[in-house]
Design an enzyme around this catalytic site. Sequence first.
Site, PDB file in Angstrom:
ATOM      1  N   ASP A  13       9.792  -0.821   0.117  1.00 51.45           N
ATOM      2  CA  ASP A  13       9.724  -0.021  -1.112  1.00 51.45           C
ATOM      3  C   ASP A  13       9.502  -0.870  -2.362  1.00 51.45           C
ATOM      4  O   ASP A  13       9.970  -0.529  -3.452  1.00 51.45           O
ATOM      5  CB  ASP A  13      11.002   0.835  -1.289  1.00 51.45           C
ATOM      6  CG  ASP A  13      11.222   1.747  -0.099  1.00 51.45           C
ATOM      7  OD1 ASP A  13      10.230   2.253   0.445  1.00 51.45           O
ATOM      8  OD2 ASP A  13      12.395   1.939   0.291  1.00 51.45           O
ATOM      9  N   LYS A  16       4.194  -1.415  -2.368  1.00 50.68           N
ATOM     10  CA  LYS A  16       3.012  -1.842  -1.595  1.00 50.68           C
ATOM     11  C   LYS A  16       1.875  -0.840  -1.737  1.00 50.68           C
ATOM     12  O   LYS A  16       0.708  -1.217  -1.811  1.00 50.68           O
ATOM     13  CB  LYS A  16       3.383  -2.015  -0.108  1.00 50.68           C
ATOM     14  CG  LYS A  16       4.414  -3.105   0.136  1.00 50.68           C
ATOM     15  CD  LYS A  16       4.846  -3.188   1.584  1.00 50.68           C
ATOM     16  CE  LYS A  16       5.636  -1.999   2.066  1.00 50.68           C
ATOM     17  NZ  LYS A  16       6.974  -1.839   1.441  1.00 50.68           N
ATOM     18  N   GLY A  40       6.984   4.880   3.629  1.00 52.99           N
ATOM     19  CA  GLY A  40       6.666   5.875   2.598  1.00 52.99           C
ATOM     20  C   GLY A  40       6.046   5.117   1.450  1.00 52.99           C
ATOM     21  O   GLY A  40       6.726   4.334   0.787  1.00 52.99           O
ATOM     22  N   HIS A  41       4.761   5.256   1.266  1.00 51.95           N
ATOM     23  CA  HIS A  41       4.043   4.506   0.228  1.00 51.95           C
ATOM     24  C   HIS A  41       3.550   5.472  -0.842  1.00 51.95           C
ATOM     25  O   HIS A  41       2.767   6.384  -0.548  1.00 51.95           O
ATOM     26  CB  HIS A  41       2.857   3.743   0.837  1.00 51.95           C
ATOM     27  CG  HIS A  41       3.269   2.735   1.862  1.00 51.95           C
ATOM     28  ND1 HIS A  41       2.383   2.094   2.686  1.00 51.95           N
ATOM     29  CD2 HIS A  41       4.492   2.241   2.187  1.00 51.95           C
ATOM     30  CE1 HIS A  41       3.039   1.263   3.472  1.00 51.95           C
ATOM     31  NE2 HIS A  41       4.322   1.336   3.189  1.00 51.95           N
ATOM     32  N   VAL A 414       3.977  -2.585 -14.668  1.00 54.22           N
ATOM     33  CA  VAL A 414       4.768  -2.101 -15.809  1.00 54.22           C
ATOM     34  C   VAL A 414       4.867  -0.567 -15.797  1.00 54.22           C
ATOM     35  O   VAL A 414       5.224   0.048 -16.787  1.00 54.22           O
ATOM     36  CB  VAL A 414       4.185  -2.614 -17.157  1.00 54.22           C
ATOM     37  CG1 VAL A 414       4.378  -4.124 -17.275  1.00 54.22           C
ATOM     38  CG2 VAL A 414       2.708  -2.249 -17.302  1.00 54.22           C
TER      39      VAL A 414
HETATM   40  P1  GDP Z   1       6.213   0.991  -0.933  1.00 51.04           P
HETATM   41  O1  GDP Z   1       6.920   1.583   0.242  1.00 51.04           O
HETATM   42  O2  GDP Z   1       6.353  -0.503  -0.981  1.00 51.04           O
HETATM   43  O3  GDP Z   1       4.787   1.432  -1.065  1.00 51.04           O
HETATM   44  O4  GDP Z   1       6.985   1.522  -2.232  1.00 51.04           O
HETATM   45  P2  GDP Z   1       7.462   3.036  -2.507  1.00 51.04           P
HETATM   46  O5  GDP Z   1       6.280   3.845  -2.825  1.00 51.04           O
HETATM   47  O6  GDP Z   1       8.363   3.494  -1.416  1.00 51.04           O
HETATM   48  O7  GDP Z   1       8.391   2.824  -3.776  1.00 51.04           O
HETATM   49  C1  GDP Z   1       7.920   2.231  -4.938  1.00 51.04           C
HETATM   50  C2  GDP Z   1       8.048   3.240  -6.096  1.00 51.04           C
HETATM   51  O8  GDP Z   1       7.865   2.563  -7.335  1.00 51.04           O
HETATM   52  C3  GDP Z   1       6.977   4.327  -6.090  1.00 51.04           C
HETATM   53  O9  GDP Z   1       7.539   5.495  -6.608  1.00 51.04           O
HETATM   54  C4  GDP Z   1       5.904   3.775  -7.011  1.00 51.04           C
HETATM   55  O10 GDP Z   1       5.130   4.802  -7.627  1.00 51.04           O
HETATM   56  C5  GDP Z   1       6.742   3.076  -8.042  1.00 51.04           C
HETATM   57  N1  GDP Z   1       6.129   1.904  -8.680  1.00 51.04           N
HETATM   58  C6  GDP Z   1       5.316   0.962  -8.125  1.00 51.04           C
HETATM   59  N2  GDP Z   1       5.080  -0.023  -9.027  1.00 51.04           N
HETATM   60  C7  GDP Z   1       5.757   0.309 -10.161  1.00 51.04           C
HETATM   61  C8  GDP Z   1       5.932  -0.323 -11.425  1.00 51.04           C
HETATM   62  O11 GDP Z   1       5.439  -1.404 -11.698  1.00 51.04           O
HETATM   63  N3  GDP Z   1       6.743   0.331 -12.339  1.00 51.04           N
HETATM   64  C9  GDP Z   1       7.350   1.524 -12.062  1.00 51.04           C
HETATM   65  N4  GDP Z   1       8.114   2.072 -12.987  1.00 51.04           N
HETATM   66  N5  GDP Z   1       7.200   2.129 -10.869  1.00 51.04           N
HETATM   67  C10 GDP Z   1       6.429   1.537  -9.934  1.00 51.04           C
HETATM   68  P1  IMO Z   2       8.153   1.153   3.377  1.00 54.58           P
HETATM   69  O1  IMO Z   2       6.886   0.825   4.102  1.00 54.58           O
HETATM   70  C1  IMO Z   2      12.499   0.848   3.276  1.00 54.58           C
HETATM   71  C2  IMO Z   2      14.548   0.845   7.150  1.00 54.58           C
HETATM   72  C3  IMO Z   2      15.421   2.014   7.524  1.00 54.58           C
HETATM   73  C4  IMO Z   2      16.472   1.321   8.378  1.00 54.58           C
HETATM   74  C5  IMO Z   2      15.660   0.270   9.116  1.00 54.58           C
HETATM   75  C6  IMO Z   2      15.241   0.665  10.526  1.00 54.58           C
HETATM   76  O2  IMO Z   2       8.127   2.424   2.619  1.00 54.58           O
HETATM   77  O3  IMO Z   2       8.618  -0.018   2.568  1.00 54.58           O
HETATM   78  P2  IMO Z   2      13.406   2.358  11.476  1.00 54.58           P
HETATM   79  O4  IMO Z   2      13.254   3.831  11.290  1.00 54.58           O
HETATM   80  O5  IMO Z   2      12.246   1.554  11.020  1.00 54.58           O
HETATM   81  O6  IMO Z   2      13.841   1.991  12.861  1.00 54.58           O
HETATM   82  O7  IMO Z   2      14.660   1.975  10.513  1.00 54.58           O
HETATM   83  O8  IMO Z   2      14.497   0.042   8.318  1.00 54.58           O
HETATM   84  N1  IMO Z   2      13.155   1.180   6.789  1.00 54.58           N
HETATM   85  C7  IMO Z   2      12.680   1.118   5.544  1.00 54.58           C
HETATM   86  N2  IMO Z   2      13.291   0.840   4.373  1.00 54.58           N
HETATM   87  N3  IMO Z   2      11.169   1.087   3.300  1.00 54.58           N
HETATM   88  C8  IMO Z   2      10.535   1.330   4.471  1.00 54.58           C
HETATM   89  O9  IMO Z   2       9.191   1.433   4.563  1.00 54.58           O
HETATM   90  C9  IMO Z   2      11.299   1.399   5.658  1.00 54.58           C
HETATM   91  N4  IMO Z   2      10.999   1.647   6.954  1.00 54.58           N
HETATM   92  C10 IMO Z   2      12.139   1.497   7.626  1.00 54.58           C
HETATM   93  O10 IMO Z   2      15.982   2.627   6.383  1.00 54.58           O
HETATM   94  O11 IMO Z   2      17.387   0.639   7.550  1.00 54.58           O
HETATM   95 MG    MG Z   3       8.376   3.008   0.668  1.00 47.63          MG
END
Ligand code: GDP
Ligand code: IMO
Ligand code: MG
Length: 431
Positions: A13, A16, A40-41, A414
């Site tokens: 999270d 990415k 979850g991206h 940002v």
């Molecule tokens: P991922 O799993 O690595 O793709 O990240 P997630 O999407 O799960 O979580 C990142 C969250 O931060 C998302 O809601 C993005 O829209 C948000 N985000 C990404 N970069 C930035 C940033 O530079 N600033 C802010 N405020 N939000 C960001």
């Molecule tokens: P993204 O790609 C954050 C965590 C789960 C749990 C552990 C194992 O959005 O960064 P699993 O279901 O993979 O066997 O769970 O890994 N986990 C994540 N935490 N971001 C994720 O994906 C994750 N995918 C799995 O919460 O602790």
């Molecule tokens: Mg994520």
Amino acid sequence: MTVMVLIGAQWGDEGKGKATDLYGGRVQWVVRYQGGNNAGHTVVLPDGQSFALHLIPSGILTPGVTNVIGNGVVIDPGVLLTELSGLEERGVDTSRLLISADAHLIMPYHVAIDRVSERYLGKAKIGTTGRGIGPAYQDKVARLGVRVQDLLDPSILAQKVEAALDVKNQLLVKIYNRRALDRARIVDEVLAQAEGFRHRIADTRLVLGEAARRGEHILLEGSQGTLLDVDHGTYPYVTSSNPTAGGASVGSGLGPTSITAVLGILKAYTTRVGSGPFPTELHDEWGEYLRKTGGEIGVTTGRLRRCGWFDAVIARYASRVNGITDYFLTKLDVLSSLETVPICVAYDVDGERVEDMPMTQTGFHHATPVYEQMPGWFEDISGCRTFEELPANARAYVRRLEELSLSRISAIGVGPGRDQTIVLHDVLSGS
Ligand code: GDP
Ligand code: IMO
Ligand code: MG
């Protein structure tokens, strides 16, 4: 030619999805190489539309990019179809998506076992996403897995499901007190689902190898993060695949020598979802402040993310195990309005100062952060587009993180939008 691996440097999270989207317009290929719909991206397009992608590469939102679900991914066919139709309903062209014939399938028994085994672990549970990821990878390694290519041969598919169910049904019924699953029903269901994507099945390692030979730009998009890696993470509180850069080669079929850049996505503070140790975790109002200000709620499970200050020990570790060439520092804007911003520069492990990841699980469990305080800034930085526009204290914070993390910071987020990014170095061209 650039083959760039994009990985999470912390516990997932990190942003990415946003980073992949940012580079999407300049690459021909975006490839997912591990994980599945545990990811979850979030991607926010310039017109403000927000997309949550789980299994499909984030490049799907960029017209002209060919997206690949590589051999290292585990695919739930029902989720694949739902995600595809959800994108199509919103007007996204999904025609450019290929699926590796060697990717493994998440079957209904994997999901059932993931959920029930977590319940049995009680307090010791991993806190998985309950999507069947671990059990599907277990079967892959046990050589009991069902692959995408098996969908092309119904009799082989039936044999494989039968072999797997022989054991799973014993487990479900005798150990977990559940109902047995029916082979014919499962086979019929996945064969019907396969009709929705069989035209996408391809020898993706050949296709990608040819693209690399032609000098095309390829982005290998990781899911999860370094500390969730089954080998390099905080085992056993990890996922069941290799999100680290080495996994990109295994999970795509592109040899390690073809990789030219490794971009680590690094949040300006730290979050984690699920169980497991987290030295800088904040249990006070500051943890709540980061969660609220950063909107730290899981995209896949809706769980609140655990929050803490930046941890440089982890960043140094990520630099080393991934061979990170550049960092994309995300969410710097979330830290605006703090009097001081703490950075964890080392750990105290049972009275001893430790600069690097402790060798053992016990050492990491005992690690307490050694903080350095940086002066904060109060300006809203979400409109800044150059490094010079950032307040002096924000610049000093970024430079200090860079110094402590052992890799250069080439981009700074940002805000969630694609354009809310400060670019310091062009990672794709290496300048
Ligand atoms: P991922 O799993 O690595 O793709 O990240 P997630 O999407 O799960 O979580 C990142 C969250 O931060 C998302 O809601 C993005 O829209 C948000 N985000 C990404 N970069 C930035 C940033 O530079 N600033 C802010 N405020 N939000 C960001
Ligand atoms: P993204 O790609 C954050 C965590 C789960 C749990 C552990 C194992 O959005 O960064 P699993 O279901 O993979 O066997 O769970 O890994 N986990 C994540 N935490 N971001 C994720 O994906 C994750 N995918 C799995 O919460 O602790
Ligand atoms: Mg994520």
